[in-house]
Scaffold this active site. Structure first.
Site, short mmCIF file in Angstrom:
data_model
loop_
_atom_site.label_atom_id
_atom_site.label_comp_id
_atom_site.label_asym_id
_atom_site.label_seq_id
_atom_site.Cartn_x
_atom_site.Cartn_y
_atom_site.Cartn_z
N ASP A 20 0.88 -1.17 0.00
CA ASP A 20 0.00 0.00 0.00
C ASP A 20 0.91 1.22 0.00
O ASP A 20 2.12 1.11 0.23
CB ASP A 20 -0.88 -0.01 1.26
CG ASP A 20 -1.76 1.23 1.37
OD1 ASP A 20 -2.42 1.58 0.37
OD2 ASP A 20 -1.77 1.87 2.43
N SER A 21 0.31 2.38 -0.22
CA SER A 21 1.09 3.61 -0.13
C SER A 21 1.57 3.86 1.30
O SER A 21 2.51 4.61 1.52
CB SER A 21 0.25 4.79 -0.62
OG SER A 21 -0.94 4.87 0.12
N GLU A 163 -5.14 8.82 9.15
CA GLU A 163 -3.72 8.73 9.56
C GLU A 163 -3.51 9.41 10.92
O GLU A 163 -2.72 8.96 11.74
CB GLU A 163 -2.82 9.41 8.52
CG GLU A 163 -2.83 8.74 7.17
CD GLU A 163 -1.57 7.93 6.90
OE1 GLU A 163 -0.58 8.09 7.63
OE2 GLU A 163 -1.60 7.12 5.95
N HIS A 197 -7.97 3.32 3.63
CA HIS A 197 -7.99 4.10 4.87
C HIS A 197 -9.40 4.27 5.45
O HIS A 197 -9.57 4.51 6.64
CB HIS A 197 -7.43 5.51 4.63
CG HIS A 197 -5.94 5.58 4.58
ND1 HIS A 197 -5.20 5.03 3.57
CD2 HIS A 197 -5.06 6.14 5.44
CE1 HIS A 197 -3.91 5.27 3.79
NE2 HIS A 197 -3.80 5.94 4.93
N1 DGL Z 1 -4.61 3.54 0.64
C1 DGL Z 1 -4.89 4.36 -0.51
C2 DGL Z 1 -6.10 3.79 -1.27
O1 DGL Z 1 -6.66 2.75 -0.94
C3 DGL Z 1 -5.11 5.81 -0.17
C4 DGL Z 1 -3.99 6.55 0.49
C5 DGL Z 1 -3.18 7.42 -0.43
O2 DGL Z 1 -3.68 8.43 -0.95
O3 DGL Z 1 -2.03 7.08 -0.64
O4 DGL Z 1 -6.50 4.38 -2.26
#
Ligand code: DGL
Length: 292
Positions: A20-21, A163, A197
């Protein structure tokens, strides 16, 4: 789970790579661990580059490829893109780059669930700006349920709120109201939390929808449906780990390892909230640059 090295006897014993990011994908890792407790997981949070959601398509695709290459360098048997934004812009590139590896994104599994559960045929999709502009959910839902009406809503501020741990109270309630109150005039009965998130804001979003909608709205996130899709695909490819019958989870050398691309400090506290329990210490890893 222990952090012991696995005996690398067969591909079935290799870990599943999840990325994930940042921390959001831990909501998917949590569901995966619950669904497949005997599988090892290597999680990569690209915390040096988070957020992906406000970036352009090419940048996100490159980041997704970088993250995937980094996990492949850890010898994984499958790749789970635990990020809607990275799935939206990186899924095709990953399928093309790693044709022999099972690659599972988070969009199709939850789209399938939404398409089968809606009665009114009207589905709302929330997500980052990049996910919504990709139209990945519209395309998936139109394929699965051509009669469906889809209302898409970018909710970029939900990511920093999650976050920061601001998931309940006045601020997230007002943000949710600003983004979603117009849904009160629609016939939606299903809303996709199309960002890993957003499950942390589930209570706030559900409470708002209860107060403005004439009917109950089912909130769906990608975690459970993606975990099921991973289990099905590993089963299909004969890649599920084999353990002696009766082996207790935690007693079978399955491990969970966490890597982050920024410094690990700070990740741990947030990670516990997303993972819903203690996590092993995250280690720093440099992203594997793409070959040019
Ligand atoms: N976890 C990312 C998603 O599911 C969102 C977070 C980000 O913007 O990096 O899209």
């Amino acid at each position: 789970m222990s952090q012991d090295e696995l005996p690398e006897s067969t591909p079935r014993d290799l870990p599943i790579g999840v990325f994930d990011s940042g921390v959001g994908g831990l909501t998917v890792a949590r569901a995966l661990r619950a669904k497949l407790p005997h599988e090892s997981i290597v999680y990569l949070g690209d915390t040096a580059r988070v957020p992906y959601g406000n970036r352009g398509a090419d940048t996100i695709r490159r980041y997704a490829l970088n993250a995937a290459h980094t996990l492949v360098g850890q010898d994984v048997k499958a790749l789970v893109i635990a990020c809607n934004t990275a799935t939206a812009h990186g899924m095709d590139a990953l399928l093309e780059t790693f044709p022999d590896l099972p690659v599972i994104g988070v969009v199709d599994p939850v789209a399938r669930e939404a398409a089968s559960r809606t009665d009114t045929g009207h589905i709302a999709v929330t997500g980052t700006r990049a996910t919504i502009t990709s139209r990945c959910y519209e395309q998936a839902l139109e394929r699965l349920r051509p009669d469906a009406t889809i209302t898409s809503v970018p909710c970029p501020l939900f990511v920093p709120l999650a976050e920061e741990g601001w998931t309940e109270g006045h601020v997230p309630e007002e943000v949710a109201r600003a983004y979603l109150s117009h849904l009160g005039e629609t016939s939606i009965d299903t809303l996709i939390l199309g960002c890993t998130h957003y499950p942390l804001l589930r209570t706030t979003i559900a409470t708002l929808l209860d107060s403005i909608m004439p009917r109950h709205v089912t909130l769906l996130d990608s975690a459970q449906s993606t975990a099921r899709a991973v289990a099905d695909l590993l089963q299909e490819r004969n890649l599920l780990r084999e353990v002696p019958e009766g082996t207790e989870p935690g007693d079978d050398r399955a491990m969970m390892r966490f890597y982050v691309t920024d410094e690990p400090r700070g990740f741990m506290g947030t990670a516990v909230r997303f993972f819903g329990g203690p996590v092993a210490r995250a280690e720093h890893i440099d992203i594997t640059p793409l070959a040019t």
